[in-house]
Scaffold this motif. Structure first.
Motif, PDB file in Angstrom:
ATOM      1  N   UNK A 229       0.828  -1.209   0.000  1.00 38.03           N
ATOM      2  CA  UNK A 229       0.000   0.000   0.000  1.00 38.03           C
ATOM      3  C   UNK A 229       0.859   1.254   0.000  1.00 38.03           C
ATOM      4  N   UNK A 230       1.931   1.252   0.784  1.00 35.87           N
ATOM      5  CA  UNK A 230       2.743   2.457   0.929  1.00 35.87           C
ATOM      6  C   UNK A 230       3.719   2.642  -0.230  1.00 35.87           C
ATOM      7  N   UNK A 231       3.982   1.598  -0.990  1.00 38.02           N
ATOM      8  CA  UNK A 231       4.749   1.803  -2.219  1.00 38.02           C
ATOM      9  C   UNK A 231       4.055   2.853  -3.078  1.00 38.02           C
ATOM     10  N   UNK A 232       2.703   2.895  -2.982  1.00 37.45           N
ATOM     11  CA  UNK A 232       1.948   3.904  -3.731  1.00 37.45           C
ATOM     12  C   UNK A 232       2.393   5.320  -3.399  1.00 37.45           C
ATOM     13  N   UNK A 233       2.795   5.549  -2.136  1.00 41.23           N
ATOM     14  CA  UNK A 233       3.169   6.897  -1.735  1.00 41.23           C
ATOM     15  C   UNK A 233       4.420   7.390  -2.449  1.00 41.23           C
ATOM     16  N   UNK A 234       5.309   6.476  -2.823  1.00 37.98           N
ATOM     17  CA  UNK A 234       6.456   6.860  -3.653  1.00 37.98           C
ATOM     18  C   UNK A 234       6.111   6.720  -5.135  1.00 37.98           C
ATOM     19  N   UNK A 235       5.156   5.850  -5.444  1.00 35.90           N
ATOM     20  CA  UNK A 235       4.751   5.674  -6.839  1.00 35.90           C
ATOM     21  C   UNK A 235       4.012   6.899  -7.362  1.00 35.90           C
ATOM     22  N   UNK A 236       3.221   7.554  -6.500  1.00 33.06           N
ATOM     23  CA  UNK A 236       2.412   8.682  -6.967  1.00 33.06           C
ATOM     24  C   UNK A 236       3.223   9.858  -7.486  1.00 33.06           C
ATOM     25  N   UNK A 237       4.230  10.359  -6.730  1.00 32.36           N
ATOM     26  CA  UNK A 237       5.032  11.439  -7.317  1.00 32.36           C
ATOM     27  C   UNK A 237       5.792  10.980  -8.562  1.00 32.36           C
ATOM     28  N   UNK A 238       6.135   9.691  -8.599  1.00 34.01           N
ATOM     29  CA  UNK A 238       6.798   9.129  -9.773  1.00 34.01           C
ATOM     30  C   UNK A 238       5.869   9.191 -10.991  1.00 34.01           C
TER      31      UNK A 238
END
Length: 444
Positions: free
Chosen positions: A45-54
């Motif tokens: 789930x938290x990979x999304x938090x770095x995926x979003x700015x990417x």
């Protein structure tokens, strides 16, 4: 669990649970294995938090479009929760956990396809698939942990296992910052840098390796779960007959009725903070960091969640869970007000600190929400997990950020904390309580 005198009959709240042959059922190994599931879905789930700015850089998205990605993720909770409860009823908890892990693995492999194209639409679809798998795990694992042991320590127990979820959320930003943001042009450039078409394609493909690793771990974990003898839910948690259910209603339980919106509103707060953290602290008037550097600071937010859950588990052994929830909600409100009106590193660290206060909220609201549901526990759990769809409304904060500024958008988070305070002080008080469910059998 604390030692209790041997029991010769069916277990009751506070007694030692026994299988039909009279042997004591041990929960330690099962809870340890289930903790690995909490770790993995927190991690993913938290990979999304770095995926979003990417993805914001790769597809040149505004804040509304960026947070829409996370909205799709949480819409899956709304869509998949009730089907998940029905699947558990049909095939059992153990097989449902295996299916959930395999669905997550399939979605992770699909993310590799989306990255190789690259495709915004396929990315949204695969994130939806992964979230459906996590939903199935949530509907199965949360109530399971909550009923394994004495009812009065359910919040403490779920907070302890959820601490492993927070361990996953703490490590995920490091994983994402290194393997996604650290290996991409958009992740290492200064905020506002415009990428060329070739750079965007190269950046999109940087997620192939991390999601390949995630898929491999999920498949291995599914195999382990399939071969492990998990204790099964006892008859006290079975769905009542149609005649019995005529006299039972979920809506008579105030703690559930107000608990569903409490989960919904809490998720708006948690996901809004996590998803916009990197963009917020990267701003020149806050910490002036690159996205990669900001992604590393996100680790502190999730570390606070982990520490808070371990501490909360211990505190709730001595103090009433609802009162502890009230104290933490006040703390969360205060630091969010500081975040909105401060600047520089003070604003950054106050936003990080909200992770500590958010830590106990989900597991504590969940256990307070299903308290006294008896044979309705499974259905109540499905509704509470469905309420995780509140995270989809992070798009509202994205819209507020576009219209009024990113910092002022966190006022929405502060308002959410006030509802949690209301739930802790009044809404969580049980009404029409039924006998607590049990776990008494050893699964084959």
């Amino acid at each position: 669990m604390p030692s209790q005198p041997p029991s010769t009959g069916p277990s009751s709240a506070g007694s030692v649970p026994r299988a039909p042959d009279g042997t004591v059922v041990r929960y330690g190994p099962a809870l340890t294995l289930l903790a690995s599931l909490f770790f993995m879905w927190g991690f993913i789930t938290v990979i999304n938090n770095t995926l979003l700015p990417h993805l914001r850089s790769v597809f040149d998205l505004n804040y509304t479009e960026t947070t829409l990605i996370e909205s799709v993720w949480f819409i899956a909770y709304f869509v998949a929760s009730i089907p998940s409860a029905k699947l558990i009823e049909r095939i059992g908890y153990k097989k449902s956990l295996v299916v959930g892990l395999l669905v997550m693995a399939a979605g992770s492999l699909g993310m590799m396809l989306a990255a190789s194209l690259p495709s915004y639409g396929v990315t949204l679809t695969m994130l939806f698939v992964i979230a459906c798998g996590i939903t199935l795990l949530q509907v199965a694992a949360n109530p399971y942990v909550a009923v394994v042991g004495k009812p009065e320590t359910a919040s403490s127990r779920l907070n302890l296992v959820q601490a492993m979820n927070s361990a996953g959320t703490m490590l995920a930003p490091l994983f994402g910052a290194y393997l996604i943001l650290g290996r991409s042009r958009g992740g290492t450039a200064e905020a506002g840098t415009v990428l060329t078409e070739a750079e965007r394609i190269a950046d999109a493909q940087s997620v192939i390796l991390p999601y390949g690793l995630v898929a491999a771990v999920l498949i291995v974990l599914a195999i382990v779960i399939a071969r492990f003898p998990l204790p099964a839910m006892g008859s006290a948690n079975a769905r009542g007959t149609k005649e019995e259910r005529k006299h039972l209603s979920l809506w008579k339980h105030r703690n559930l009725v107000f608990g569903v919106p409490a989960i919904f509103i809490y998720l708006i707060a948690e996901i809004g903070v996590a998803n916009l953290f990197v963009n917020f602290v990267a701003q020149p008037d806050i910490a002036n960091l690159t996205y990669e550097e900001a992604g590393r600071y996100l680790t502190f937010l999730w570390a606070g969640m982990m520490v808070g859950r371990f501490a909360g588990s211990a505190i709730m052994q001595r103090f009433d869970a609802a009162k502890v929830l009230a104290v933490f909600s006040v703390g969360a409100f205060v630091v969010m007000i500081v975040t909105v009106f401060a600047s520089g590193e003070l604003a950054m660290w106050s936003l990080i600190l909200v992770g500590l206060f958010h830590s106990i909220m989900f597991p504590t609201i969940f256990t307070l929400g299903i308290k006294g549901l008896g044979p309705l526990t499974e259905e109540g759990s499905g509704l509470l997990i469905m309420a995780i769809a509140g995270g989809a409304l992070v798009v509202v904060q994205g819209w507020l950020a576009d219209q009024y500024g990113l910092q002022l958008s966190f006022l929405l988070t502060a308002v959410c904390e006030l509802y949690i305070l209301f739930y802790a002080l009044w809404g969580s008080k049980p009404t029409a309580a039924l006998p607590e469910p049990e776990v008494v059998q050893e699964a084959a």
